[in-house]
Write a protein that holds these residues in place. Structure first.
Motif, PDB file in Angstrom:
ATOM      1  N   THR A   1       3.860   4.165  -1.332  1.00  0.00           N
ATOM      2  CA  THR A   1       3.952   4.090  -0.219  1.00  0.00           C
ATOM      3  C   THR A   1       5.483   4.364  -0.345  1.00  0.00           C
ATOM      4  N   ASP A   2       5.583   3.880  -2.253  1.00  0.00           N
ATOM      5  CA  ASP A   2       6.845   4.728  -1.789  1.00  0.00           C
ATOM      6  C   ASP A   2       7.429   6.101  -2.293  1.00  0.00           C
ATOM      7  N   ALA A   3       6.535   6.531  -2.916  1.00  0.00           N
ATOM      8  CA  ALA A   3       6.478   8.530  -2.485  1.00  0.00           C
ATOM      9  C   ALA A   3       6.969   8.547  -1.125  1.00  0.00           C
ATOM     10  N   SER A   4       5.488   7.968  -0.041  1.00  0.00           N
ATOM     11  CA  SER A   4       5.451   8.668   1.717  1.00  0.00           C
ATOM     12  C   SER A   4       7.039   8.359   2.014  1.00  0.00           C
ATOM     13  N   ILE A   5       7.493   7.137   1.940  1.00  0.00           N
ATOM     14  CA  ILE A   5       8.970   6.314   2.337  1.00  0.00           C
ATOM     15  C   ILE A   5      10.295   7.638   1.379  1.00  0.00           C
ATOM     16  N   VAL A   6       9.869   7.740   0.768  1.00  0.00           N
ATOM     17  CA  VAL A   6      10.727   8.871   0.118  1.00  0.00           C
ATOM     18  C   VAL A   6      10.967  10.268   0.879  1.00  0.00           C
ATOM     19  N   GLU A   7       9.788  10.905   1.444  1.00  0.00           N
ATOM     20  CA  GLU A   7       9.333  11.669   1.568  1.00  0.00           C
ATOM     21  C   GLU A   7       9.293  12.043   3.069  1.00  0.00           C
ATOM     22  N   MET A   8       9.259  10.629   4.087  1.00  0.00           N
ATOM     23  CA  MET A   8       9.842  10.383   5.322  1.00  0.00           C
ATOM     24  C   MET A   8      11.198  10.417   5.653  1.00  0.00           C
ATOM     25  N   ALA A   9      12.203   9.723   4.214  1.00  0.00           N
ATOM     26  CA  ALA A   9      13.286   9.759   4.462  1.00  0.00           C
ATOM     27  C   ALA A   9      14.147  11.065   4.533  1.00  0.00           C
ATOM     28  N   GLU A  10      13.463  12.108   3.260  1.00  0.00           N
ATOM     29  CA  GLU A  10      13.739  12.246   2.886  1.00  0.00           C
ATOM     30  C   GLU A  10      14.039  14.233   4.493  1.00  0.00           C
TER      31      GLU A  10
ATOM     32  N   PHE B   1      -5.117  -5.245 -10.291  1.00  0.00           N
ATOM     33  CA  PHE B   1      -3.633  -4.595 -10.428  1.00  0.00           C
ATOM     34  C   PHE B   1      -3.426  -2.596 -10.244  1.00  0.00           C
ATOM     35  N   VAL B   2      -4.705  -1.801 -10.817  1.00  0.00           N
ATOM     36  CA  VAL B   2      -3.839  -0.972 -10.709  1.00  0.00           C
ATOM     37  C   VAL B   2      -4.180  -0.414  -8.875  1.00  0.00           C
ATOM     38  N   LEU B   3      -4.887  -1.371  -8.388  1.00  0.00           N
ATOM     39  CA  LEU B   3      -5.263  -0.434  -7.062  1.00  0.00           C
ATOM     40  C   LEU B   3      -3.384  -0.922  -6.397  1.00  0.00           C
ATOM     41  N   ARG B   4      -3.354  -1.949  -6.513  1.00  0.00           N
ATOM     42  CA  ARG B   4      -1.689  -2.893  -6.286  1.00  0.00           C
ATOM     43  C   ARG B   4      -1.342  -1.649  -6.641  1.00  0.00           C
ATOM     44  N   GLU B   5      -0.772  -1.211  -8.331  1.00  0.00           N
ATOM     45  CA  GLU B   5       0.139  -0.051  -8.508  1.00  0.00           C
ATOM     46  C   GLU B   5       0.590   0.835  -7.917  1.00  0.00           C
ATOM     47  N   ASN B   6      -0.928   1.712  -7.584  1.00  0.00           N
ATOM     48  CA  ASN B   6      -1.176   3.081  -6.701  1.00  0.00           C
ATOM     49  C   ASN B   6      -0.633   3.346  -5.357  1.00  0.00           C
ATOM     50  N   SER B   7      -1.215   1.858  -4.708  1.00  0.00           N
ATOM     51  CA  SER B   7      -1.131   1.803  -3.310  1.00  0.00           C
ATOM     52  C   SER B   7       0.510   1.461  -3.465  1.00  0.00           C
ATOM     53  N   GLU B   8       1.162   0.939  -4.183  1.00  0.00           N
ATOM     54  CA  GLU B   8       3.037   1.101  -3.687  1.00  0.00           C
ATOM     55  C   GLU B   8       3.338   2.008  -4.892  1.00  0.00           C
ATOM     56  N   ARG B   9       3.104   3.090  -5.680  1.00  0.00           N
ATOM     57  CA  ARG B   9       3.385   4.097  -5.718  1.00  0.00           C
ATOM     58  C   ARG B   9       3.549   5.169  -5.103  1.00  0.00           C
TER      59      ARG B   9
ATOM     60  N   GLU C   1      -2.212  -3.741   2.245  1.00  0.00           N
ATOM     61  CA  GLU C   1      -2.232  -5.676   1.938  1.00  0.00           C
ATOM     62  C   GLU C   1      -3.716  -6.304   2.376  1.00  0.00           C
ATOM     63  N   GLU C   2      -4.112  -5.293   3.544  1.00  0.00           N
ATOM     64  CA  GLU C   2      -5.834  -5.270   4.119  1.00  0.00           C
ATOM     65  C   GLU C   2      -7.024  -5.123   2.792  1.00  0.00           C
ATOM     66  N   PHE C   3      -6.435  -3.556   2.605  1.00  0.00           N
ATOM     67  CA  PHE C   3      -6.842  -2.520   1.637  1.00  0.00           C
ATOM     68  C   PHE C   3      -7.677  -3.574   0.974  1.00  0.00           C
ATOM     69  N   LEU C   4      -5.834  -4.286  -0.063  1.00  0.00           N
ATOM     70  CA  LEU C   4      -6.098  -5.294  -0.331  1.00  0.00           C
ATOM     71  C   LEU C   4      -6.656  -6.786  -1.388  1.00  0.00           C
ATOM     72  N   GLU C   5      -6.793  -6.725   0.012  1.00  0.00           N
ATOM     73  CA  GLU C   5      -7.292  -8.184   0.397  1.00  0.00           C
ATOM     74  C   GLU C   5      -9.153  -8.166   0.561  1.00  0.00           C
ATOM     75  N   THR C   6      -9.463  -6.635   1.119  1.00  0.00           N
ATOM     76  CA  THR C   6     -10.703  -6.412   0.873  1.00  0.00           C
ATOM     77  C   THR C   6     -10.687  -6.067   0.057  1.00  0.00           C
ATOM     78  N   ALA C   7     -10.349  -5.657  -1.239  1.00  0.00           N
ATOM     79  CA  ALA C   7     -11.148  -5.244  -2.976  1.00  0.00           C
ATOM     80  C   ALA C   7     -11.450  -7.067  -3.116  1.00  0.00           C
ATOM     81  N   ALA C   8     -10.490  -7.289  -3.036  1.00  0.00           N
ATOM     82  CA  ALA C   8      -9.945  -8.807  -3.663  1.00  0.00           C
ATOM     83  C   ALA C   8     -11.635 -10.152  -3.161  1.00  0.00           C
ATOM     84  N   GLN C   9     -11.700  -9.725  -1.871  1.00  0.00           N
ATOM     85  CA  GLN C   9     -13.191 -10.420  -1.451  1.00  0.00           C
ATOM     86  C   GLN C   9     -14.192 -10.018  -1.903  1.00  0.00           C
ATOM     87  N   THR C  10     -13.701  -8.631  -2.195  1.00  0.00           N
ATOM     88  CA  THR C  10     -15.476  -7.741  -2.585  1.00  0.00           C
ATOM     89  C   THR C  10     -15.264  -8.260  -4.149  1.00  0.00           C
TER      90      THR C  10
END
Length: 487
Positions: free
Chosen positions: A40-49, A30-38, A164-173
């Motif tokens: 990603t959102d920060a990167s999108i905002v930066e690219m949009a600006e 859950f922490v990895l997914r939340e951090n990844s989402e945050r 998603e690949e990173f999270l899937e790898t973490a789940a498989q691990t």
């Protein structure tokens, strides 16, 4: 299988470990997914600006005469990122850019669908949204903007394939590591449980070899400070008490057999002698019958005392409580033994002047006092004195019997209340004097304890001995005391 403590401990330990690992893995995921989402959102905002800054610069610069479409096209050429798509809608909601999503076909994402996404996100006052196109997830960011004389809406789509690949790898691990960890934890838990409970197995084997014939054996205590060492020590203490109890029982049976054998042997011997002669005089028959009667009376007293002690040990001798005066009982017992004292020329003194109303078993207290007086007279030489006192002090009732005999040796004083115990000198004197079986003090002690009191040898020296019985006054005082005039 679950009957074994080691197995149960291992199962519980493994189950708890599995639950802990699953909870930790879920939390980490859950922490990895939340951090990844945050991120990603920060990167999108930066690219949009950055994208909008480029569009604004193109529209305000020399090259901006071509309008919004050229500015957007220039910004798209400058901001080409893997997995990122910029879609610009004009004031009418028409798509200004022609860029489409990777791995998508024309018509998968139309201007109408992007406009719907933008309107949906902006209407919820939440600029971020997640959509799926052909099974691929995209994170969208929508916002309105103004650039020069133009207004529109920017929709940025960022592919979530790498996340998603990173999270899937973490789940498989986690799915691989957790079972291995649980398996190792189970094996380690069983090893630790077996090693920790090994002393218990050893103690069980040692305890199984201990019986009535070898109660002197004890469990081995390797560490008296840990719980298992304390358990072994407690078991050894129990064995000590059992050994002492068995020893007392063996000594009791041996002494009882000895005491019963003597009168029975006399009865048979006297009867055989009487029957061996064909003719005997009346006086001889009366003498034989007198001997038989005396030994039968002695045997009867021993059996009654044994029966009393047996019922007392089994808790089957209830107290018959009545209200009476302790001073009257003491005086009555003193009167009853005056004949015995007079036969040995022993002076008997009774000092019980204070009226003491109590609630107790009168018959048992009389028996106790008579036993103590009988012993005092028996072991006091001719010309001596016996004194009995009754009183109350320090919230206790007390009855003391003092004699002027030879006293009891100090090394034997701790054993005088044991059943059938008599010192050699006392035994010889008692046998010659028609003494009892050595149960009087044991019965007296039980009577005192049955009333919540105690009996003590308060003094014993060459000038005589003093036995004192103490009773708690609060426990023996009647609820409604009678008036003294009712005596």
């Amino acid at each position: 299988m679950l009957d074994s403590v080691r197995v149960r401990l291992t199962v519980w330990y493994t189950a708890v470990m599995a639950c802990v690992l699953v909870v930790l893995a879920a939390g980490a995921y859950f922490v990895l997914r939340e951090n990844s989402e945050r991120r990603t959102d920060a990167s999108i905002v930066e690219m949009a600006e950055s994208f909008l800054a480029t569009v604004s610069a193109e529209l305000n610069g020399a090259a901006g005469s071509g309008g919004l479409k050229e500015g957007v096209a220039a910004a798209i050429l400058e901001h080409r990122f893997s997995g990122t798509v910029f879609v610009v809608l004009d004031e009418r909601g028409e798509a200004v850019s022609e860029e489409r999503l990777p791995h998508s076909e024309p018509g998968d994402v139309t201007a109408e669908s992007l406009r719907g996404v933008a309107n949906h996100v902006l209407a919820e006052a939440h600029p971020f949204h997640t959509i799926r196109v052909r099974g691929r997830a995209y994170r969208t960011y929508a916002r309105h903007f103004s650039a020069g004389q133009s207004e529109g809406a920017l929709v940025v789509l960022q592919s979530l394939h790498s996340q998603e690949e990173f999270l899937e790898t973490a789940a498989q691990t986690f799915a691989l590591v957790i079972p291995l960890a649980v398996l190792l934890a189970g094996a380690g838990g069983y090893f630790l449980a077996r090693r920790s409970l090994a002393p218990v197995v050893t103690m069980s084997a040692q305890a199984g070899r201990i019986g009535a014939e070898n109660l002197d054996k004890r469990l081995e205590v390797k560490n008296s400070k840990d719980e298992l060492g304390q358990l072994a020590q407690s078991f050894n203490d129990l064995l000590d008490r059992l050994d002492q109890s068995f020893e007392r029982q063996r000594r009791f049976v041996a002494d009882a057999s000895h005491e019963l054998r003597t009168p029975v042997a006399i009865l048979f011997g006297e009867a055989d002698v009487t029957l061996a002669q064909s003719t005997r005089t009346t006086e001889e028959y009366r003498e034989s019958l007198s001997i038989l009667r005396g030994e039968a009376r002695r045997l009867k007293h021993i059996v009654e005392d044994l029966f009393t002690l047996a019922r007392a040990d089994a808790g089957q001798h209830p107290l018959m409580l009545t209200d009476f005066y302790l001073d009257e009982l003491v005086a009555e017992c003193a009167r009853n033994v005056r004949t015995l004292a007079g036969a040995k020329q022993i002076a008997l003194h009774c000092e019980a002047s204070k009226e003491i109303l109590i609630r107790a078993d009168e018959a048992l207290l009389r028996r106790m006092i008579m036993n103590l007086l009988d012993n005092a007279i028996k072991y006091t030489p001719s010309g001596g004195a016996v004194t009995i006192c009754g009183g109350e002090q320090d919230s206790e009732y007390s009855v003391s019997i003092r004699d002027t005999g030879a006293g009891i040796p100090s090394e034997l004083q701790s054993r005088i209340f044991e059943r059938f115990f008599r010192a050699d000198k006392v035994r010889a004197r008692a046998e010659s004097d028609g003494g009892g079986a050595g149960l009087g003090l044991s019965i007296s002690q039980w009577i005192a304890e049955a009333h919540g009191g105690r009996i003590e040898l308060t003094q014993s020296e060459h000038s005589g001995s003093t036995f004192t019985v103490f009773f708690p006054a609060t426990a023996m005082r009647p609820l409604i005391p009678r008036l003294s005039s009712s005596r």
